[in-house]
Design an enzyme around this catalytic site. Sequence first.
Site, PDB file in Angstrom:
ATOM      1  N   HIS A  47      -8.423  -4.674   0.001  1.00 52.41           N
ATOM      2  CA  HIS A  47      -7.346  -4.055   0.406  1.00 52.41           C
ATOM      3  C   HIS A  47      -6.510  -4.678   1.296  1.00 52.41           C
ATOM      4  O   HIS A  47      -5.141  -4.705   1.351  1.00 52.41           O
ATOM      5  CB  HIS A  47      -7.610  -2.719   0.474  1.00 52.41           C
ATOM      6  CG  HIS A  47      -6.348  -1.870   0.487  1.00 52.41           C
ATOM      7  ND1 HIS A  47      -5.214  -1.510  -0.477  1.00 52.41           N
ATOM      8  CD2 HIS A  47      -5.692  -1.370   1.554  1.00 52.41           C
ATOM      9  CE1 HIS A  47      -4.349  -0.828  -0.140  1.00 52.41           C
ATOM     10  NE2 HIS A  47      -4.603  -0.480   1.158  1.00 52.41           N
ATOM     11  N   ASP A  87     -10.176  -4.272  -4.844  1.00 56.54           N
ATOM     12  CA  ASP A  87      -9.662  -3.583  -3.578  1.00 56.54           C
ATOM     13  C   ASP A  87     -10.477  -2.069  -3.745  1.00 56.54           C
ATOM     14  O   ASP A  87     -10.700  -1.497  -4.854  1.00 56.54           O
ATOM     15  CB  ASP A  87      -8.206  -3.024  -4.195  1.00 56.54           C
ATOM     16  CG  ASP A  87      -7.602  -2.346  -3.166  1.00 56.54           C
ATOM     17  OD1 ASP A  87      -7.885  -1.550  -2.535  1.00 56.54           O
ATOM     18  OD2 ASP A  87      -6.175  -2.806  -3.032  1.00 56.54           O
ATOM     19  N   SER A 113       0.913  -1.312   0.058  1.00 53.65           N
ATOM     20  CA  SER A 113      -0.060  -0.082   0.250  1.00 53.65           C
ATOM     21  C   SER A 113       0.849   1.276   0.143  1.00 53.65           C
ATOM     22  O   SER A 113       1.634   1.251  -0.766  1.00 53.65           O
ATOM     23  CB  SER A 113      -1.121   0.048   1.164  1.00 53.65           C
ATOM     24  OG  SER A 113      -2.053   0.863   1.285  1.00 53.65           O
TER      25      SER A 113
END
Length: 293
Positions: free
Chosen positions: A270, A241, A176
């Site tokens: 995610h 996501d 991320s």
Amino acid sequence: MPKKSEMNGLSFSDICCLFCCPPFPSRIAAKLAFLPPDPTYSFIPDEAGTKFTLKLSDRAEWQYSQKELDNFEVFYTRTTRGNRIAGMYVHCSPNARHTVLFSHGNAVDLGQMSSFYLGLGSRINCNIFSYDYSGYGISSDKPCEKNLYSDIDAAWHLLRTKYNVSPENIILYGQSIGTVPTVDLASRYEVGAVILHSPLTSGMRVAFPNTKRTWFFDAFPSIEKIHKVTSPVLVIHGTEDEVIEFSHGLAIYERCPRPVEPLWVEGAGHNDVELYGQYLERLKHLISVELVN
């Protein structure tokens, strides 16, 4: 006008203020990216104050026994911007060839990641080296884009000098927001491999999915750096996501000079990619087969 939920909870007036008054990258970063939790760990110094042991709070949700904490070597190091950042070296396997330099995601710190690091490293036969960004955990100062880059630089140089790990035996892993410093470092140094887990192309593209170009005030412009990465790159992304759209991972993959077979996890969001069986299998294959051959 985009729905509020599509802009990470920002109202239209927030967006106008963020990008127009004026649109400094640090403001984009602060609004869209950084959510450091209250620290879930501390470092306990020895009598000389030169070595430290790791103490986890209940909120770290440690999943192993106290004995396993002996595998953790913890330390502080200084960045070129003068910040003192906390880090850890997790000795997962005595026969490990590779060490993973792991840049974690948002809203977690080293304490919360400790169990995951030990479990991951043990399963893929790698040691794990990680650090907390400025303003995260017990690292000093505040998070910002420039600090991200100096933070990973400090971690890299410590791994190279104190632990004498050769670049060809280092795997850069970013998750991320952690893909931002990972891509930056990988654009400047060649390593064994790079893993980009749920990467973002840039801050503007997260806020405005229809953005087609990189503006001068954009934050986290990984899409403009990925072409400089000469190491093999594995991109991992969940197709559902809800934070960083799947299109970001696909765009990064398509611009990689040396991509390996990506892992698109069908139905994953995610924060749950690691729960799918193909996640570990893909990492094992990369390390035990692709990097060996």
